[in-house]
Design an enzyme around this catalytic site. Structure first.
Site, mmCIF file in Angstrom:
data_model
loop_
_atom_site.group_PDB
_atom_site.id
_atom_site.type_symbol
_atom_site.label_atom_id
_atom_site.label_comp_id
_atom_site.label_asym_id
_atom_site.label_seq_id
_atom_site.Cartn_x
_atom_site.Cartn_y
_atom_site.Cartn_z
ATOM 1 N N GLY A 1 -7.839 -22.297 10.748
ATOM 2 C CA GLY A 1 -7.180 -21.972 12.009
ATOM 3 C C GLY A 1 -5.911 -21.181 11.838
ATOM 4 O O GLY A 1 -5.035 -21.211 12.713
ATOM 5 N N HIS B 1 -0.542 -6.558 -5.399
ATOM 6 C CA HIS B 1 -0.722 -7.824 -4.694
ATOM 7 C C HIS B 1 -0.088 -8.926 -5.531
ATOM 8 O O HIS B 1 -0.158 -8.915 -6.759
ATOM 9 C CB HIS B 1 -2.212 -8.119 -4.491
ATOM 10 C CG HIS B 1 -2.506 -9.565 -4.195
ATOM 11 N ND1 HIS B 1 -3.034 -10.421 -5.147
ATOM 12 C CD2 HIS B 1 -2.329 -10.301 -3.079
ATOM 13 C CE1 HIS B 1 -3.179 -11.624 -4.612
ATOM 14 N NE2 HIS B 1 -2.763 -11.578 -3.356
ATOM 15 N N HIS C 1 0.850 -1.188 0.000
ATOM 16 C CA HIS C 1 0.000 0.000 0.000
ATOM 17 C C HIS C 1 0.889 1.243 0.000
ATOM 18 O O HIS C 1 1.379 1.670 1.062
ATOM 19 C CB HIS C 1 -0.916 0.009 1.221
ATOM 20 C CG HIS C 1 -1.972 -1.050 1.190
ATOM 21 N ND1 HIS C 1 -3.023 -1.025 0.287
ATOM 22 C CD2 HIS C 1 -2.151 -2.171 1.941
ATOM 23 C CE1 HIS C 1 -3.799 -2.078 0.493
ATOM 24 N NE2 HIS C 1 -3.294 -2.794 1.483
ATOM 25 N N ARG D 1 -3.339 -17.843 11.385
ATOM 26 C CA ARG D 1 -3.062 -16.688 12.258
ATOM 27 C C ARG D 1 -3.716 -15.452 11.656
ATOM 28 O O ARG D 1 -3.326 -14.964 10.586
ATOM 29 C CB ARG D 1 -1.555 -16.497 12.370
ATOM 30 C CG ARG D 1 -1.121 -15.378 13.296
ATOM 31 C CD ARG D 1 0.390 -15.405 13.425
ATOM 32 N NE ARG D 1 0.867 -14.429 14.391
ATOM 33 C CZ ARG D 1 1.380 -13.250 14.055
ATOM 34 N NH1 ARG D 1 1.468 -12.899 12.781
ATOM 35 N NH2 ARG D 1 1.819 -12.427 14.996
#
Length: 305
Positions: free
Chosen positions: A260, A108, A98, A262
């Site tokens: 699951g 990206h 950004h 992070r």
């Protein structure tokens, strides 16, 4: 029989993260990436690297992950039932940049590998990835360069590779609830196993290796362009669309959260600042209106005069 070599993929990905971070630090010139190693309770981990408050980048994140588990989340097995009952591992490098100047686009890229195994069957594996560009102000030269470099990344992998993966990118990075494209596209591929492992791996490497040549000349051309509060507010408003796509539609975000992963690392793609304004419409004939009318539409940039 195809020999699958996850260790070779891992080595490439860790080197790619280091190479990209070094190049972006050199381009920024005022800030460096911090390291945030992490472990996943269910298995595996990674290292998220974040650059903040630089001269060029307001925030830049380049993450590496290598996670594994005994069972897959429903998002994976619903789409690929043959994955049920297999152990799995997934690894990749993902980045979102950004910039501070609204004339420098958000960028990206990611490259990734997945393999699921069972003792009594051949492994199921594939590669995925790509890169795409989200400008706030449109420049034909930038769009042509970006897509020429994307086409070069596909050279040697079949005449249909660039048109196919360019069209896939246009379809994927679309906000259906807005009826808008997220940006000017680039390349997107997933579930790539149509060739032998080594050729698929070579294609993934080519995409990863072409990101910096695609983006750095655009940085150099636009980073010193003057801007004011109008351009800054438009940038923040359009960043809101980036947030909407990543939270509502991005498959990688959903997989990471449901498996699951992070959360802090998964959501590093979000900009540090964004804004929303009810019913906002750019002034007709303005550069902001031109972005929507000309640039945020699927377009054959290689064929443009």
């Amino acid at each position: 029989m195809t020999i699958v070599n996850p260790n070779a993929v891992r080595d490439y990905l860790t080197a790619l993260q280091n190479r990209i971070c070094a190049a972006l630090e050199a381009d920024d010139g005022a800030a460096r990436f911090g390291r945030d190693p992490w472990q996943r309770r269910e298995g595996g981990g990674g290292c998220t690297r974040i650059l903040r408050d630089g001269a060029l980048f307001e925030q830049a994140g380049v993450g590496y992950s290598h996670v594994h588990g005994e069972t897959l989340p429903a998002t994976a097995t619903e789409r690929r039932p043959e994955l049920s009952g297999r152990t799995w591992q997934a690894m990749g490098v993902s980045l979102v940049l950004h910039p501070r100047n609204p004339h420098v686009p958000t960028a990206h890229a990611n490259v990734r590998f997945f393999v699921a195994e069972r003792d009594d069957a051949a492994p199921v594996w594939w590669f995925g990835g790509g890169f795409d560009l989200t400008p706030y102000y449109g420049f034909d030269d930038d769009a042509r360069h970006w897509h020429r470099t994307a086409a070069e990344a596909c050279r040697g992998f079949g005449e249909d590779a660039y048109p196919r993966f360019k069209a896939w990118c246009d379809r994927y990075f679309h906000l259906p609830h807005r009826g808008e494209q997220r940006g000017i596209g680039g390349l997107f591929f997933d579930d790539l196993d149509v060739w032998e492992f080594e050729r698929c791996f070579a294609f993934m490497r080519s995409v990863g290796d072409h990101f910096l040549p695609a983006y750095r000349p655009i940085i150099a051309a636009r980073r010193d362009t003057p801007y004011g509060e109008r351009e800054r507010q438009w940038q923040l408003y359009r960043r809101g669309r980036y947030v909407e796509f990543n939270l509502l539609h991005d498959r990688g975000t959903r997989f990471g959260i449901q498996s699951g992963g992070r959360a802090e690392s998964i959501l590093m793609s979000l900009p540090p600042l964004a804004r929303w304004e009810y019913g906002h419409e750019p002034e007709p004939g303005s550069p902001e209106a031109l972005l929507l009318e000309r640039y945020l539409q699927p377009r054959d940039w290689l064929g443009q005069a």
